[in-house]
Scaffold this motif. Sequence first.
Motif, short mmCIF file in Angstrom:
data_model
loop_
_atom_site.label_atom_id
_atom_site.label_comp_id
_atom_site.label_asym_id
_atom_site.label_seq_id
_atom_site.Cartn_x
_atom_site.Cartn_y
_atom_site.Cartn_z
N TRP A 1 44.90 45.20 32.14
CA TRP A 1 46.14 44.57 32.58
C TRP A 1 46.17 44.41 34.10
O TRP A 1 46.24 43.28 34.61
N VAL A 2 46.10 45.47 34.86
CA VAL A 2 46.31 45.41 36.30
C VAL A 2 45.18 44.69 37.03
O VAL A 2 45.42 43.75 37.79
N SER A 3 43.94 45.11 36.80
CA SER A 3 42.82 44.51 37.54
C SER A 3 42.66 43.03 37.23
O SER A 3 42.42 42.22 38.13
N MET A 4 42.80 42.67 35.96
CA MET A 4 42.64 41.25 35.63
C MET A 4 43.81 40.41 36.13
O MET A 4 43.62 39.28 36.56
N ALA A 5 45.02 40.95 36.08
CA ALA A 5 46.17 40.21 36.62
C ALA A 5 46.02 39.99 38.11
O ALA A 5 46.25 38.88 38.62
N ILE A 6 45.60 41.02 38.84
CA ILE A 6 45.39 40.87 40.28
C ILE A 6 44.28 39.86 40.54
O ILE A 6 44.39 39.02 41.44
N GLY A 7 43.19 39.93 39.77
CA GLY A 7 42.12 38.95 39.90
C GLY A 7 42.64 37.53 39.69
O GLY A 7 42.28 36.61 40.43
N GLY A 8 43.49 37.34 38.69
CA GLY A 8 44.06 36.02 38.44
C GLY A 8 44.92 35.54 39.59
O GLY A 8 44.88 34.35 39.97
N HIS B 1 42.65 53.24 30.77
CA HIS B 1 41.63 52.23 31.05
C HIS B 1 42.08 50.83 30.64
O HIS B 1 41.84 49.86 31.35
N VAL B 2 42.72 50.72 29.49
CA VAL B 2 43.21 49.42 29.03
C VAL B 2 44.23 48.87 30.03
O VAL B 2 44.18 47.70 30.41
N ASN B 3 45.14 49.74 30.47
CA ASN B 3 46.18 49.28 31.40
C ASN B 3 45.62 48.96 32.79
O ASN B 3 45.96 47.92 33.36
N LEU B 4 44.78 49.83 33.32
CA LEU B 4 44.32 49.62 34.70
C LEU B 4 43.22 48.57 34.81
O LEU B 4 43.27 47.71 35.68
N LEU B 5 42.22 48.65 33.95
CA LEU B 5 41.13 47.66 34.03
C LEU B 5 41.52 46.34 33.39
O LEU B 5 41.19 45.27 33.90
#
Length: 136
Positions: A43-50, A37-41
């Motif tokens: 790291w990944v989701s927030m980086a893509i959002g950025g 959850h830490v990695n996907l929500l």
Amino acid sequence: MARKMIVGSTFYFVIGVLMGMGMSMTESFVLKSVHAHVNLLGWVSMAIGGIVYHLFPSAGESRLGKWHFWLHMIGIPLMTGGLTGLMLSANTLYTLPIGVGGVLVVVGTILFSINLLLHMRETSTPPAKRDTLDEK
């Protein structure tokens, strides 16, 4: 907002990597779902959002963009903190922060989707291409 999302995502990336290293070193994988959850929500989701907010600045500057950021930044620690407590102690008291954090993340994700529908246009040109077009 693009910068805030990407900087926030790197915070979760470091936590996720450290968790993975710790689990590997101790050969204890009790917290593997927290790690995921830490990695996907985070790291990944927030980086893509950025990245999306960088490509479509009007979406990042909107109220929905700000709400998306803060709901994730509050929801993810609540959810993963509660999940950590539940995994380590099996105390059902931890289901409350999991639920509250999870709802915040889901609402943030829905707002992100609405935000993109409102601010993303097929004719939008990514920043790198805009610079090239302006020079001509």
